[in-house]
Design an enzyme around this catalytic site. Structure first.
Site, PDB file in Angstrom:
ATOM      1  N   HIS A  44      49.251  38.036  37.283  1.00  0.00           N
ATOM      2  CA  HIS A  44      49.360  38.601  35.930  1.00  0.00           C
ATOM      3  C   HIS A  44      48.024  39.223  35.500  1.00  0.00           C
ATOM      4  O   HIS A  44      47.963  40.394  35.108  1.00  0.00           O
ATOM      5  CB  HIS A  44      49.780  37.491  34.954  1.00  0.00           C
ATOM      6  CG  HIS A  44      49.833  37.913  33.528  1.00  0.00           C
ATOM      7  ND1 HIS A  44      51.015  38.188  32.880  1.00  0.00           N
ATOM      8  CD2 HIS A  44      48.862  38.129  32.613  1.00  0.00           C
ATOM      9  CE1 HIS A  44      50.765  38.552  31.636  1.00  0.00           C
ATOM     10  NE2 HIS A  44      49.461  38.522  31.455  1.00  0.00           N
ATOM     11  N   GLU A  45      46.951  38.441  35.613  1.00  0.00           N
ATOM     12  CA  GLU A  45      45.645  38.942  35.179  1.00  0.00           C
ATOM     13  C   GLU A  45      45.173  40.092  36.071  1.00  0.00           C
ATOM     14  O   GLU A  45      44.522  41.023  35.598  1.00  0.00           O
ATOM     15  CB  GLU A  45      44.613  37.801  35.165  1.00  0.00           C
ATOM     16  CG  GLU A  45      44.917  36.698  34.158  1.00  0.00           C
ATOM     17  CD  GLU A  45      45.074  37.203  32.735  1.00  0.00           C
ATOM     18  OE1 GLU A  45      44.452  38.225  32.380  1.00  0.00           O
ATOM     19  OE2 GLU A  45      45.850  36.583  31.976  1.00  0.00           O
TER      20      GLU A  45
HETATM   21 ZN   LIG Z   1      48.396  39.226  29.865  1.00  0.00          ZN
END
Ligand SMILES: [Zn+2]
Length: 292
Positions: A227-228
């Site tokens: 995600h990051e």
């Molecule tokens: Zn995020």
């Protein structure tokens, strides 16, 4: 206690400040020619109007409530079988969700971890970025760093070799470091004052292993990593003139789109078969475990 901080009638009480903020927001919206603060706030977002934002929330509401009822019914069935006379309440959800997980899927997180080696996950992210965005990552050691644990990769276009930016990776917990996981840009891409390449970073708080010992992470943490990294790729793929609009400086109801799309690659066979391999046997994660 945490949720109620600011509402305890003491020197940190915020009750008098809230109406002041609301009145000032309403006044500001009127000055800008909008009927309410919500109208002004949403004018440059994807939703555009409060009505559309409410429509979106209500479209999710009914299916979400229906799903909660299904999950609570599963929890209630387990509680009934325990014969403790418990009616499942919201504060029971986390505890009983684990029991449902165990009963329905027989899934034990500790079975998954040996297949999720932090460095292999990082390699998987690089591979994904190459497949999707033609990005190539080469580690470099000739740039300043703020801590010895930080590692830096030069990012180029795989097909042309053109420089895209730098990716800083600061994965380990240490004293004084903010908790959680996040992406940030130390410098934004822009072209209004020369061709400025971006410096993006991903940060997390894994416990550092001993030398040559793998850092094994949970599925949740692997998901967060992807995600990051999605936010980092958003920054790296930026191609704008003005820094104000660069990278992740986009409408707040758009900014999670790239990260949420990219985290979905983690559980694809393309990633799992190549990179979710057992840290000792080097075998890919078994299909049965993935199905669970
Ligand atoms: Zn995020």
């Amino acid at each position: 206690m945490f949720v109620n901080r600011g509402d305890n009638g003491d020197q940190n009480d915020n009750n008098d400040i809230i109406p002041q903020i609301l009145a000032l927001r309403a006044e500001r919206a009127k000055l800008f020619g909008y009927p309410t603060h919500a109208h002004w706030k949403l004018s440059n977002k994807m939703a555009k109007t409060p009505d559309k934002a409410m429509d979106l929330l209500l479209a999710v509401w009914k299916p979400a409530v229906a799903r909660v009822k299904e999950e609570v019914a599963d929890m209630q069935a387990i509680a009934n079988s325990e014969k403790l006379g418990i009616k499942i309440e919201p504060w029971d959800y986390r505890y009983y969700a684990e029991k449902v997980r165990k009963a329905k899927y027989d899934l034990d997180e500790s079975q998954i971890k040996p297949y999720l080696d932090l460095e292999k996950m990082r390699e998987g992210m690089f591979w994904m970025a190459g497949q999707l965005f033609d990005l190539k990552f080469d580690q470099i050691n000739d740039v300043p760093k703020f801590h010895p644990d930080v590692r830096v990769w030069k990012v180029t276009k795989g097909s042309t070799g053109a420089l895209v930016g730098l990716w800083y990776f600061d994965p380990y917990a240490r004293e004084g470091k903010r908790s959680g996981a996040w992406m940030t840009a130390y410098r934004e891409q822009s072209k209004n004052n020369g061709d400025v390449k971006t410096l993006v970073s991903n940060n997390s708080n894994f416990l550092k292993g001993k030398a040559n010992e793998p850092v094994l992470i949970s599925l949740d943490d692997a998901n967060t990593l992807f995600h990051e990294f999605g936010h980092a790729l958003h920054g790296l793929c930026s191609n704008v003139t003005y820094p104000k609009l660069s990278g992740t400086n986009v409408a707040t109801d758009y900014v999670e789109f790239p990260s949420q799309i990219l985290e979905r690659w983690l559980l694809t066979p393309e990633i799992l078969n190549r990179f979710a391999v057992h840290y000792q046997t080097k075998q890919p994660i078994p299909k049965e475990l993935v199905q669970k």
